[in-house]
Design a protein around this motif. Structure first.
Motif, short mmCIF file in Angstrom:
data_model
loop_
_atom_site.label_atom_id
_atom_site.label_comp_id
_atom_site.label_asym_id
_atom_site.label_seq_id
_atom_site.Cartn_x
_atom_site.Cartn_y
_atom_site.Cartn_z
N ILE A 594 0.91 -1.19 -0.17
CA ILE A 594 0.13 0.15 0.06
C ILE A 594 0.95 1.36 -0.03
O ILE A 594 2.03 1.47 0.72
N ILE A 595 0.63 2.08 -0.90
CA ILE A 595 1.37 3.47 -1.12
C ILE A 595 0.54 4.54 -0.13
O ILE A 595 -0.65 4.67 -0.04
N ASP A 596 1.21 5.61 0.33
CA ASP A 596 0.59 6.63 1.38
C ASP A 596 -0.23 7.38 0.45
O ASP A 596 0.47 7.82 -0.56
N LYS A 597 -1.39 7.69 0.74
CA LYS A 597 -2.19 8.61 -0.46
C LYS A 597 -1.55 9.96 -0.69
O LYS A 597 -1.69 10.35 -1.60
N ALA A 598 -1.09 10.60 0.57
CA ALA A 598 -0.64 11.90 0.36
C ALA A 598 0.57 12.06 -0.75
O ALA A 598 0.95 12.94 -1.64
N ILE A 599 1.58 11.03 -0.35
CA ILE A 599 2.81 11.06 -1.28
C ILE A 599 2.29 10.51 -2.71
O ILE A 599 2.96 11.02 -3.58
N LEU A 600 1.42 9.74 -2.86
CA LEU A 600 0.90 9.10 -4.12
C LEU A 600 0.30 10.44 -4.89
O LEU A 600 0.55 10.58 -6.09
N ASN A 601 -0.50 11.29 -4.20
CA ASN A 601 -1.23 12.41 -4.82
C ASN A 601 -0.21 13.38 -5.25
O ASN A 601 -0.17 13.85 -6.49
N ARG A 602 0.90 13.62 -4.54
CA ARG A 602 1.87 14.54 -4.79
C ARG A 602 2.65 13.98 -6.11
O ARG A 602 3.14 14.79 -6.93
N ASN A 615 7.99 15.09 -21.08
CA ASN A 615 9.25 14.87 -20.53
C ASN A 615 9.37 13.39 -20.24
O ASN A 615 8.93 12.96 -19.12
N ASP A 616 9.73 12.51 -21.26
CA ASP A 616 9.64 10.95 -20.85
C ASP A 616 10.70 10.55 -19.75
O ASP A 616 10.29 9.58 -18.78
N ALA A 617 11.87 11.23 -19.57
CA ALA A 617 12.79 10.62 -18.51
C ALA A 617 12.26 11.27 -17.28
O ALA A 617 12.45 10.36 -16.42
N GLU A 618 11.59 12.36 -16.99
CA GLU A 618 11.12 12.65 -15.72
C GLU A 618 9.85 11.97 -15.39
O GLU A 618 9.76 11.54 -14.14
N ALA A 619 8.85 11.48 -16.39
CA ALA A 619 7.94 10.67 -16.14
C ALA A 619 8.43 9.60 -15.74
O ALA A 619 7.58 8.83 -14.79
N LEU A 620 9.17 8.82 -16.23
CA LEU A 620 9.82 7.34 -15.91
C LEU A 620 10.31 7.50 -14.53
O LEU A 620 10.00 6.52 -13.61
N ALA A 621 10.97 8.48 -14.12
CA ALA A 621 11.54 8.77 -12.83
C ALA A 621 10.35 8.68 -11.88
O ALA A 621 10.02 8.06 -10.68
N LEU A 622 9.30 9.76 -12.19
CA LEU A 622 8.38 9.59 -11.17
C LEU A 622 7.47 8.23 -11.05
O LEU A 622 6.92 7.87 -10.01
N LEU A 623 7.25 7.59 -12.39
CA LEU A 623 6.69 6.54 -12.14
C LEU A 623 7.48 5.36 -11.28
O LEU A 623 6.75 4.48 -10.73
N SER A 624 8.55 5.40 -11.41
CA SER A 624 9.54 4.38 -10.39
C SER A 624 9.43 4.96 -9.10
O SER A 624 9.42 3.97 -8.40
N LYS A 625 8.84 6.19 -8.79
CA LYS A 625 8.72 6.38 -7.26
C LYS A 625 7.48 5.74 -6.81
O LYS A 625 7.38 5.16 -5.76
#
Length: 646
Positions: A594-602, A615-625
């Motif tokens: 489970i992922i914390d909702k606040a972190i997920l929404n940010r 921005n593919d690179a930034e999008a992939l980095a955020l997706l990996s988080k």
């Protein structure tokens, strides 16, 4: 005047049949006296012709009373034979009683009634048999049934499986079609060997197929088709049959499954359907009690996204049969949603169907549709699912699979939907490609809402590859086979979980309904039980066989190597996901991280900005988080054929 013509013709036919039966009665009576007294001595029996007339009249009355005259000679059956026997016995008994009352039975030897009965039954049966032989062409076979008389210019078939279906098919072929020649029947039961069914010989088990086809060929009777008439053969059995038929160059079909006696017609039986790829999965069909889902759907307003796709359209077909109050179908493809709308309105004219063109990435459009109809149950099937295509269009995949899911889920929550069902994939487990990572991120968002909100239940159902779905490996293989090959497979050991579209949808509905009824704990994911995975190369071989070719002889299979981000095998569970065990209803309940909702929404807000900026690179980095287990594939820009299952 012309409207009465069929009725008049029917009356004339019945009168003609009655006249023939009366002549048979007279002939039976005279034949009995001829046997007893000899010829021509029987003609000197006092009142022989008056007696014959009396017996004939009595026989006619009995034939009318027992309805023998109303039976069709062409379709004479056991009940007709019983009625005929009753009429004959009654006629003889009545005549005997009358003879004793009138003349105390003078000149009526005791053997005459017995012989008369035997002759009468024999003559009446023989007349009907002869008629059937003439009409059905029963003379059309040689000294060795199915072998001696070749079916030149006709479709020469062999049946496999001695069953009611086989017998019905033979009858229908003889009565209706002169273009079908049934050469023999394959059956595994030892006791049935060498028996004749409707003049067609049982030639042995499946192992005898090559020898029998060779014998037919030598007699100028090349077998064109093998028709499966076994009752509900297993997928393993069908695989064996297709493999055996392929070795002798014979295509395989099967008679349709008859689910209702009202659907049984001769034309229906004479239109065998092809063996479907789903019939050859090598495992039993996964079934589900869809009837138990009615409490979830019946009387409710139901909305489906991605309704024009393979899964979405089948989902809508099955939902429509469960009598919802209203069905709202949405899709971004005008053509797909139009075709589904036309089909559903034709099949369910009384069902209120609302059709809307909706792209789930358009939050304002999604909100407007939900506000207008306020659905009780939402099925979210909209997604970009083709692995290589999403790999080359990263931001587009995120917009649809992650942000689009967020838009639909939020709209369902805001309008008070009771149930939200997301269709996910096994590629979300330890993803090595963008498509899988986006689906896992979408799962995580729905889990978070499910844990937070008690009014709307958010359910995620995860399953593997679907045979024949849009963009899947099956259409690609079909194209390659039609072109003469080769069929390309990435690796000889690559395996995937496969389901047919109806299997997947039935289990989605079943799992969702059970989750609601049994109050499955919040934040859980239901994973469909798809049995054992199937090797892609085995799938290719079966498709080649179904096309009537021999794998690696007629059509080559070429291995091209794994593509970036592609696994040899898919997983249904992450090792970190706690499994709550099998339910016995075709699915397993799992507890992912489970992922914390606040972190997920940010993170989602930042992800939205990244994809807007392309921005593919930034999008992939955020997706990996959001999906830390995702390992971005190197070399995703390499060109590769879009051939494997997505």
């Amino acid at each position: 005047m012309f409207g009465d013509f069929p009725t008049s013709l029917m009356v004339l036919r019945r009168l003609a049949a009655l006249l023939v039966d009366l002549l048979a009665a007279a002939a039976a009576f005279l034949a009995a006296y001829a046997i007893v007294h000899g010829y021509p001595q029987f003609t000197y029996v006092p009142g022989i012709y008056q007696k014959t007339g009396a017996f004939t009249a009595i026989s006619g009355a009995c034939i009318l009373f027992f309805g023998v005259d109303r039976a069709s000679w062409r379709y004479a059956s056991i009940p007709d034979l019983v009625a005929l026997l009753k009429a004959s016995v009654a006629a003889v008994i009545i005549y005997l009683l009358a003879a004793f009352l009138v003349s105390r039975g003078d000149n009526v030897p005791r053997s005459v009634p017995i012989l008369t009965l035997l002759f009468l039954v024999g003559f009446l049966c023989a007349i009907r048999l002869a008629y059937r032989i003439v009409i059905d062409g029963g003379w059309d076979m040689g000294l060795i049934p199915g072998i001696s008389r070749p079916g030149k210019g006709r479709r020469n078939v062999i049946l496999i499986g001695l069953s009611h279906g086989a017998e019905s098919y033979i009858r229908a072929a003889k009565r209706i079609s002169k273009d079908i020649f049934i050469a023999g029947i394959i059956d595994e039961t030892e006791l049935n060997r060498s028996r004749l069914i409707q003049g067609v010989k049982i030639v042995g088990g499946l192992d005898q197929l090559p020898k029998f086809c060779e014998r037919c060929r030598l007699h100028g009777n090349q077998i064109d088709e093998l028709i499966v008439t076994e009752h509900m053969p297993s997928r393993k059995r069908l695989s064996d049959i297709v493999e055996a038929a392929t070795t002798v160059g014979v295509r395989v079909t099967r008679i349709p499954e008859v689910t209702s006696t009202s659907s049984i017609t001769s034309n229906f039986l004479l239109e065998p359907k092809p063996i479907e790829l789903g019939d050859l999965l090598g495992r039993p069909e996964v079934t589900a009690d869809v009837g138990g889902v009615s409490h979830l759907i019946e009387g409710q307003v139901v909305l489906a996204t991605g309704a024009g796709g393979s899964i979405g359209s089948e989902l809508c077909r099955q939902i429509a049969m469960l009598k919802p109050r209203q069905l709202i179908i949405t899709d971004s493809s005008e053509h797909n949603i139009y075709m589904l709308d036309k089909e559903l309105r034709n099949d369910h004219p009384d069902l209120p169907i609302i059709t809307r063109i909706v792209n789930v990435r358009d939050v304002y459009r999604v909100d407007a549709v939900f506000e207008e109809f306020k659905p009780h149950v939402v099925f979210h099937a909209a997604a970009l699912k083709h692995v290589p295509l999403v790999e080359y269009n990263i931001c587009e995949g995120i917009k649809t699979n992650v942000l689009g899911t967020r838009n639909v889920a939020n709209a369902a929550l805001q309008t008070g939907a009771s149930t939200f069902v997301m269709i996910s994939t096994d590629k979300a487990v330890n993803p090595t490609n963008v498509m899988g990572a986006t689906k896992r991120a979408a799962e995580a968002y729905c889990q978070t809402l499910d844990l937070e909100d008690r009014k709307t239940s958010f359910k995620t159902v995860r399953f593997g590859n679907v045979l024949g779905s849009n963009g899947s490996v099956v259409p690609r293989f079909q194209e390659q086979i039609a072109a003469g090959g080769p069929v390309t497979v990435t690796h000889p050991n690559i395996v995937r979980f496969f389901m047919t579209i109806p299997e997947a949808v039935r289990l989605v509905l079943n799992a969702t309904a059970h989750g609601q009824r049994d109050h499955v704990q919040r934040g859980k994911i239901m994973v469909l039980d798809m049995g054992k995975p199937v090797r892609i190369v085995d799938l290719a071989e079966r498709m080649i066989q179904l096309a009537g070719y021999k794998p690696r002889a007629d059509i080559e299979i070429v291995f091209t190597g794994l593509r970036p981000g592609e696994k040899l095998y898919e997983e249904l569970f992450d090792p970190s996901e706690v499994q709550d065990g099998r339910t016995g209803d075709g699915y397993v309940v799992a507890s992912p991280r489970i992922i914390d909702k606040a972190i997920l929404n940010r993170t989602l807000a930042a992800l939205e900005l990244a994809v807007e900026a392309e921005n593919d690179a930034e999008a992939l980095a955020l997706l990996s988080k959001i999906v830390p287990e995702y390992q971005s594939a190197e070399g995703s820009g390499l060109e590769a054929e879009f051939a494997e299952e997505s």
